[in-house]
Design a protein around this motif. Structure first.
Motif, PDB file in Angstrom:
ATOM      1  N   HIS A  85       0.900  -1.184   0.262  1.00 29.19           N
ATOM      2  CA  HIS A  85      -0.020   0.044   0.039  1.00 29.19           C
ATOM      3  C   HIS A  85       1.056   1.342  -0.007  1.00 29.19           C
ATOM      4  O   HIS A  85       1.887   1.414   0.834  1.00 29.19           O
ATOM      5  N   ASP A  86       0.682   2.107  -0.806  1.00 30.73           N
ATOM      6  CA  ASP A  86       1.507   3.159  -1.075  1.00 30.73           C
ATOM      7  C   ASP A  86       1.316   4.348  -0.098  1.00 30.73           C
ATOM      8  O   ASP A  86       2.176   5.289   0.154  1.00 30.73           O
ATOM      9  N   TRP A  87       0.076   4.424   0.656  1.00 28.46           N
ATOM     10  CA  TRP A  87       0.039   5.364   1.738  1.00 28.46           C
ATOM     11  C   TRP A  87       1.200   5.306   2.610  1.00 28.46           C
ATOM     12  O   TRP A  87       1.449   6.261   3.568  1.00 28.46           O
ATOM     13  N   VAL A  88       1.895   4.060   2.799  1.00 26.43           N
ATOM     14  CA  VAL A  88       2.970   4.103   3.977  1.00 26.43           C
ATOM     15  C   VAL A  88       4.042   5.025   3.433  1.00 26.43           C
ATOM     16  O   VAL A  88       4.985   5.406   4.411  1.00 26.43           O
ATOM     17  N   CYS A  89       4.115   5.424   2.143  1.00 27.81           N
ATOM     18  CA  CYS A  89       5.286   6.502   1.602  1.00 27.81           C
ATOM     19  C   CYS A  89       4.933   7.669   1.740  1.00 27.81           C
ATOM     20  O   CYS A  89       5.715   8.595   1.693  1.00 27.81           O
ATOM     21  N   SER A  90       3.627   8.050   2.235  1.00 26.86           N
ATOM     22  CA  SER A  90       3.254   9.563   2.552  1.00 26.86           C
ATOM     23  C   SER A  90       4.107  10.106   3.704  1.00 26.86           C
ATOM     24  O   SER A  90       4.226   9.387   4.545  1.00 26.86           O
ATOM     25  N   THR A  91       4.281  11.547   3.520  1.00 27.93           N
ATOM     26  CA  THR A  91       5.150  12.218   4.565  1.00 27.93           C
ATOM     27  C   THR A  91       4.156  13.103   5.243  1.00 27.93           C
ATOM     28  O   THR A  91       3.111  13.374   4.910  1.00 27.93           O
ATOM     29  N   TYR A  92       5.064  13.764   6.061  1.00 22.21           N
ATOM     30  CA  TYR A  92       4.240  14.834   7.067  1.00 22.21           C
ATOM     31  C   TYR A  92       3.729  16.228   5.894  1.00 22.21           C
ATOM     32  O   TYR A  92       2.617  16.549   6.330  1.00 22.21           O
ATOM     33  N   ASN A  93       4.181  16.299   4.873  1.00 15.90           N
ATOM     34  CA  ASN A  93       3.949  17.569   4.144  1.00 15.90           C
ATOM     35  C   ASN A  93       3.090  17.251   2.999  1.00 15.90           C
ATOM     36  O   ASN A  93       2.507  17.833   2.137  1.00 15.90           O
ATOM     37  N   GLY A  94       2.432  16.005   3.228  1.00 12.80           N
ATOM     38  CA  GLY A  94       1.470  15.506   2.202  1.00 12.80           C
ATOM     39  C   GLY A  94       1.875  14.709   1.086  1.00 12.80           C
ATOM     40  O   GLY A  94       1.149  14.387  -0.177  1.00 12.80           O
ATOM     41  N   THR A  95       3.322  14.658   0.773  1.00 17.15           N
ATOM     42  CA  THR A  95       3.854  14.236  -0.495  1.00 17.15           C
ATOM     43  C   THR A  95       4.161  12.711  -0.492  1.00 17.15           C
ATOM     44  O   THR A  95       4.011  12.213   0.562  1.00 17.15           O
ATOM     45  N   THR A  96       4.514  12.147  -1.541  1.00 15.88           N
ATOM     46  CA  THR A  96       4.945  10.851  -1.626  1.00 15.88           C
ATOM     47  C   THR A  96       6.437  10.870  -1.607  1.00 15.88           C
ATOM     48  O   THR A  96       7.009  11.407  -2.438  1.00 15.88           O
ATOM     49  N   CYS A  97       7.181  10.120  -0.538  1.00 14.95           N
ATOM     50  CA  CYS A  97       8.939  10.224  -0.405  1.00 14.95           C
ATOM     51  C   CYS A  97       9.275  11.660  -0.723  1.00 14.95           C
ATOM     52  O   CYS A  97      10.310  11.819  -1.395  1.00 14.95           O
ATOM     53  N   ASN A  98       8.441  12.691  -0.461  1.00 17.86           N
ATOM     54  CA  ASN A  98       9.005  14.075  -0.420  1.00 17.86           C
ATOM     55  C   ASN A  98       9.056  14.257  -1.766  1.00 17.86           C
ATOM     56  O   ASN A  98       9.965  15.509  -2.124  1.00 17.86           O
ATOM     57  N   ASP A  99       8.513  13.881  -2.878  1.00 18.98           N
ATOM     58  CA  ASP A  99       8.585  14.189  -4.279  1.00 18.98           C
ATOM     59  C   ASP A  99      10.235  14.008  -4.510  1.00 18.98           C
ATOM     60  O   ASP A  99      10.346  14.851  -5.609  1.00 18.98           O
ATOM     61  N   ARG A 100      10.786  13.105  -3.947  1.00 20.08           N
ATOM     62  CA  ARG A 100      12.169  12.859  -4.431  1.00 20.08           C
ATOM     63  C   ARG A 100      12.423  11.313  -4.758  1.00 20.08           C
ATOM     64  O   ARG A 100      13.173  10.798  -4.869  1.00 20.08           O
ATOM     65  N   GLY A 101      11.456  10.685  -5.323  1.00 12.71           N
ATOM     66  CA  GLY A 101      11.317   9.243  -5.368  1.00 12.71           C
ATOM     67  C   GLY A 101      10.095   8.677  -5.624  1.00 12.71           C
ATOM     68  O   GLY A 101       8.893   9.525  -5.760  1.00 12.71           O
ATOM     69  N   TYR A 102       9.837   7.477  -5.943  1.00  9.61           N
ATOM     70  CA  TYR A 102       8.793   6.717  -5.936  1.00  9.61           C
ATOM     71  C   TYR A 102       8.542   5.662  -4.820  1.00  9.61           C
ATOM     72  O   TYR A 102       9.456   5.119  -4.216  1.00  9.61           O
ATOM     73  N   CYS A 103       7.365   5.161  -4.701  1.00  5.70           N
ATOM     74  CA  CYS A 103       6.881   4.319  -3.730  1.00  5.70           C
ATOM     75  C   CYS A 103       6.876   2.840  -4.575  1.00  5.70           C
ATOM     76  O   CYS A 103       6.155   2.873  -5.321  1.00  5.70           O
ATOM     77  N   ASP A 104       7.409   1.764  -3.805  1.00  4.16           N
ATOM     78  CA  ASP A 104       7.487   0.451  -4.318  1.00  4.16           C
ATOM     79  C   ASP A 104       7.041  -0.282  -3.153  1.00  4.16           C
ATOM     80  O   ASP A 104       7.932  -0.669  -2.261  1.00  4.16           O
ATOM     81  N   GLY A 189      -0.988  -2.012  11.980  1.00  9.19           N
ATOM     82  CA  GLY A 189      -0.765  -2.412  10.158  1.00  9.19           C
ATOM     83  C   GLY A 189      -1.777  -2.163   9.272  1.00  9.19           C
ATOM     84  O   GLY A 189      -1.543  -2.217   8.149  1.00  9.19           O
ATOM     85  N   HIS A 190      -2.805  -0.880   9.811  1.00 12.37           N
ATOM     86  CA  HIS A 190      -3.608  -0.474   8.829  1.00 12.37           C
ATOM     87  C   HIS A 190      -3.601   1.019   8.743  1.00 12.37           C
ATOM     88  O   HIS A 190      -4.605   1.709   8.603  1.00 12.37           O
ATOM     89  N   GLY A 191      -2.652   1.516   9.302  1.00 17.60           N
ATOM     90  CA  GLY A 191      -2.589   3.123   8.880  1.00 17.60           C
ATOM     91  C   GLY A 191      -1.252   3.701   9.048  1.00 17.60           C
ATOM     92  O   GLY A 191      -0.173   2.659   9.255  1.00 17.60           O
ATOM     93  N   GLN A 192      -0.874   4.895   9.352  1.00 20.23           N
ATOM     94  CA  GLN A 192       0.407   5.433   9.370  1.00 20.23           C
ATOM     95  C   GLN A 192       0.365   6.258  10.396  1.00 20.23           C
ATOM     96  O   GLN A 192      -0.491   7.033  10.813  1.00 20.23           O
ATOM     97  N   CYS A 193       1.570   6.257  11.135  1.00 13.47           N
ATOM     98  CA  CYS A 193       1.697   7.136  12.327  1.00 13.47           C
ATOM     99  C   CYS A 193       2.432   8.341  12.146  1.00 13.47           C
ATOM    100  O   CYS A 193       3.445   8.484  11.658  1.00 13.47           O
ATOM    101  N   TYR A 194       1.603   9.539  12.657  1.00 13.30           N
ATOM    102  CA  TYR A 194       2.251  10.875  12.413  1.00 13.30           C
ATOM    103  C   TYR A 194       2.540  11.438  13.968  1.00 13.30           C
ATOM    104  O   TYR A 194       1.389  11.946  14.345  1.00 13.30           O
ATOM    105  N   CYS A 195       3.346  11.648  14.126  1.00 14.93           N
ATOM    106  CA  CYS A 195       3.753  12.225  15.629  1.00 14.93           C
ATOM    107  C   CYS A 195       2.739  11.641  16.933  1.00 14.93           C
ATOM    108  O   CYS A 195       2.239  12.378  17.296  1.00 14.93           O
ATOM    109  N   GLY A 196       2.590  10.273  16.815  1.00 15.22           N
ATOM    110  CA  GLY A 196       2.021   9.679  18.089  1.00 15.22           C
ATOM    111  C   GLY A 196       0.595   9.388  17.487  1.00 15.22           C
ATOM    112  O   GLY A 196      -0.277   9.098  18.554  1.00 15.22           O
TER     113      GLY A 196
END
Length: 486
Positions: A85-104, A189-196
């Protein structure tokens, strides 16, 4: 180069999904003869089982040794066992891999010159050591919150347990709060943790994404919408169409906030909110869904006005308001035209209308006027050579203009986030925008909680969107008095 990377970041995940689909189709065609599966039921399930024993990761069904995922379009679960699932690669600023790569499959494949689990670190650094260190300081001035090392203006957080539970721009976040203790996984295993805090994948809910919902997110929000249009009245969280209100009484009875959509807030019935004292409606009425029903002989929003008073309620309130639009400046109780400031005995809150609050002269550490001035009715009078709301800025400076501006630039090279001016390496945020604060004017203090119309209820300081309460007060908005009884 940027365009090529962007095209690559879009095409590669799509190619991987297509390849997975083709592989699954080939496997299924080989495993079936004449439409009949040649695998035994046990063998078929073994091919679909993940290392933790789940069939298709619990997100699909097994068809002759091949997982048919619930959804295979980009952004949803995919992969041989529905474990990507590619949402695991999402970052704090709302981008994927900080727009410096792709999610595999949940792992960032970074562009050349970048590394890190979110492609957040640059391999070659052109920043001076001092500038880099300055960019790594948290609002309290501590480099990487003493929980990581600084690399080219970015914090590399400690990772002793190899689970990456220390996160955040300044390593200020403790993601162990997101661990589901029953299964030992972050956000179940069903979400992403952002700052607790867990942000769940579609279809999952709960503080740790432990609940699966059988209704759509749209329907869930519709059921949780209060009459004022806000989800759970902004006083709770919506879980599968039901509101879990904040501050529920642990005894199991109604808490201070209740109702189907958390529309009832009993805190508004308190003169000074205190969960440990029965002070609803000033002791002269009963609270009914946040509204006071006064006993005979009493009147007012909180039943604070005795009808035996020679003044009318309006006249009493007007005398208590002074130059404020709140009685006693929100720092006391109006009793027949006279203010009783609270908390009683605190010499820092004074004045006929409680208009002087010398707590406003203290910084987060409790220091008065930065040690370079004295407090007069809530305002700092600075010594010669110092200025600022808390006398925090020296008038003289031994830095050059270039050195000063370097210290005021954010990581993306913007001076004071574009919301202030630079003085001797420190940002002075625009005074007309009262809500702007922070070392680089990056904070919005309008995000701080309010109670009775006051930010932090006037009982604390707003620190980068969060209330820092003074001694004796607690709560998201510093609305709860837990000091000595009065």
């Amino acid at each position: 180069m940027h365009t090529e990377a962007l095209v690559q970041s879009i095409l590669v995940p799509l190619f991987l999904i297509l390849l997975t689909t083709v592989e699954d189709t080939l496997l299924q065609s080989v495993s079936q003869v004449g439409g009949v599966c040649k695998f035994s039921s046990e063998s078929s399930l073994r091919r679909c089982r993940t290392p933790d024993g789940k069939i298709c990761s619990g997100r699909g069904k097994c068809d002759c040794g091949v997982c048919i995922c619930e959804a295979t379009d980009p952004g949803k679960f995919y992969g041989p066992r529905c474990d990507c699932h590619d949402w695991v690669c999402s970052t704090y600023n709302g981008t994927t891999c900080n727009d410096r790569g792709y999610c595999d499959c949940g792992m960032c494949e970074c562009d050349e010159g970048w590394f890190g689990d979110a492609c957040q670190f640059q391999e070659e650094c052109n920043l001076p050591s001092k500038k880099s260190k300055a960019l790594c300081k948290n609002p309290e001035g501590v480099v990487c919150s003493n929980r990581g090392t600084c690399h080219c203006g970015s914090c590399m957080c400690n990772n002793k347990d190899n689970r990456g539970l220390v996160t955040g721009r300044f390593c200020e976040c403790d993601d162990s709060k997101c661990l589901d203790e029953d299964i030992g996984e972050v956000c179940g295993g069903h979400g992403q943790c952002y700052c607790g805090n867990c942000y769940c994948a579609p279809g999952w809910h709960g503080d740790k994404c432990e609940f699966q919902c059988d209704i759509s997110p749209w329907e869930s929000k519709r059921r949780c919408k209060a009459p004022d249009g806000k989800i759970c009245s902004n006083r709770g969280t919506c879980v599968c169409g039901e509101c879990n209100c904040h501050d529920v009484d642990p005894s199991g009875d109604w808490g201070d906030i209740h109702g189907d959509t958390c529309e009832c807030d009993e805190r508004t019935c308190h003169q000074t909110y205190d969960r440990y004292m029965d002070s609803y409606c000033t002791g002269h009425g009963q609270c009914n869904c946040g509204m006071c029903d006064c006993k005979e002989g009493w009147a007012g929003k909180k039943c604070e006005h005795p009808l035996s008073c020679s003044l009318s309620l309006e006249s009493s309130m007007k005398k208590c308001q002074g130059t404020s639009n709140l009685p006693c400046f929100g720092r006391g109780q109006c009793q027949c035209g006279q203010c009783a400031c609270y908390p009683p005995g605190d010499s820092r809150v004074t004045g006929k209308n409680c208009e002087c609050d010398d707590r406003q002269c203290e910084n987060i550490s409790g220091e008065i006027c930065g040690g370079y001035g004295y407090c007069s009715c809530g305002h700092c009078i600075c010594e010669e050579g110092w200025f600022g709301k808390l006398c925090q800025f020296p008038r003289s400076c031994d830095l050059s203009e270039v050195q000063s501006k370097e210290l005021c630039e954010t990581s993306d090279g913007v001076m004071c986030s574009g919301k202030g001016s630079c003085h001797c390496g420190q940002c002075i945020c625009r005074p007309q925008d009262w809500w702007v604060s922070g070392e680089y004017c990056e904070c919005d203090d309008r995000e701080c909680d309010k109670h009775d119309g006051l930010i932090c209820t006037g009982n604390g300081l707003c620190n980068c969107g969060n209330c820092e309460c003074w001694d004796g007060w607690m709560g998201n908005a510093c609305e709860i008095w837990v000091g000595a009884e009065y």
